[in-house]
Motif scaffolding. Sequence first.
Motif, PDB file in Angstrom:
ATOM      1  N   GLU A  98       0.701  -1.197   0.016  1.00  0.00           N
ATOM      2  CA  GLU A  98       0.005  -0.107  -0.042  1.00  0.00           C
ATOM      3  C   GLU A  98       0.851   1.315  -0.006  1.00  0.00           C
ATOM      4  OE1 GLU A  98      -3.303  -0.025   2.687  1.00  0.00           O
ATOM      5  OE2 GLU A  98      -2.651  -2.081   3.195  1.00  0.00           O
ATOM      6  N   THR A  99       0.687   2.127  -0.915  1.00  0.00           N
ATOM      7  CA  THR A  99       1.560   3.344  -1.001  1.00  0.00           C
ATOM      8  C   THR A  99       1.310   4.232   0.241  1.00  0.00           C
ATOM      9  OG1 THR A  99       0.971   3.548  -3.396  1.00  0.00           O
ATOM     10  CG2 THR A  99       1.692   5.378  -2.399  1.00  0.00           C
ATOM     11  N   ALA A 100       0.067   4.307   0.883  1.00  0.00           N
ATOM     12  CA  ALA A 100      -0.052   4.947   2.074  1.00  0.00           C
ATOM     13  C   ALA A 100       0.707   4.556   3.270  1.00  0.00           C
ATOM     14  CB  ALA A 100      -1.497   4.987   2.483  1.00  0.00           C
ATOM     15  N   ALA A 113      -1.159   5.477   9.693  1.00  0.00           N
ATOM     16  CA  ALA A 113      -2.151   4.921   8.874  1.00  0.00           C
ATOM     17  C   ALA A 113      -2.029   3.114   8.949  1.00  0.00           C
ATOM     18  CB  ALA A 113      -1.920   5.269   7.233  1.00  0.00           C
ATOM     19  N   ARG A 119      -8.642   1.513   5.715  1.00  0.00           N
ATOM     20  CA  ARG A 119      -7.747   2.583   4.810  1.00  0.00           C
ATOM     21  C   ARG A 119      -7.984   2.576   3.415  1.00  0.00           C
ATOM     22  NH1 ARG A 119      -4.085  -1.207   7.781  1.00  0.00           N
ATOM     23  NH2 ARG A 119      -3.677  -2.230   5.807  1.00  0.00           N
ATOM     24  N   SER A 122      -5.486   2.943  -3.065  1.00  0.00           N
ATOM     25  CA  SER A 122      -5.721   3.383  -4.658  1.00  0.00           C
ATOM     26  C   SER A 122      -5.950   2.389  -5.483  1.00  0.00           C
ATOM     27  CB  SER A 122      -4.309   3.944  -5.243  1.00  0.00           C
ATOM     28  OG  SER A 122      -3.146   3.090  -5.012  1.00  0.00           O
TER      29      SER A 122
END
Length: 305
Positions: A98-100, A113, A119, A122
Amino acid sequence: MVKLVLMHKADSIYDDEPDSVYDFPRPYLKAVQEAVGDWVIYYEPVKAGPRGYFATARLQQVIPKPGAEGRYLALIAPGSFLPFDREVPRLIDGRPLETALTDTDGSPRRGGATQLAVRRLSDADFARIVDLGLPEDLETIEAQRWDPLQVALAEPVLPFQRPVLERLTRRPFREVAFRRKVREAYDYRCAVSGLRLRNGGGRPEVQAAHIRPVEHQGSDSVRNGLALSGTLHWMFDRGLVSVAEDLTILVSRNKVPSEVADRLIQPGGKLRLPADPHAWPHPANLRWHRENVFGQSHPDDPTPW
């Protein structure tokens, strides 16, 4: 709309049933409302087990949880839940999916996060996780799985690049994914007879049966499946056999000769369960079959005996 990751623990105190409902508190309401009509991915936190990302589904509706102030239920669109063929790890080569959750140097972020039970995700992260969990060429993998000669002779073929969402909604793909997970969960052994039969080429003869059919709001969850031999699958679908609350195998004795039932049911008369409790049939699905299918077969149905 937006895609989400939903954290789920099998022993959660919340009323979560991944294939039908997700229970969550008010702080996540806005994010979940934004995701209605879109897809989510289920994630098992580190402290709950080793599975990582393990399934996907589409959110249909959000409602207040009856009798629970400040809590809400996200209802899953019937027939949309699909477990991953292979569970996707939380990290690959030390990097989050996950990019976050990824720091500027590619390492996992701490806190923030990472602690959220809901969550935002994208489209690119969603597609990557689904590709890892449900490979594009899953149908080809299954078709060649038990035929080494076919694999050796087959010319390399690039899979047709279907969009991820088309793949998740296409029934033939879902049937293959369901069959692979159910048969694997039961170790390719019939849950009623206890037999594990293979043909001359080593292909397992056991089939994957939906307990509650998809056309009757059943899901493709492993917990809505049983591994059954061809004959017992036929009998189960026609209400000649079912499973009691205590997992005793029920037989419609006025339609099935005793000598047939005695040969088909394993000693002890109990359902053979998967080793992994995550894959045990859900009591609600078994109850639906008893109440809506068992004993309902037509007396003029042709029988295999």
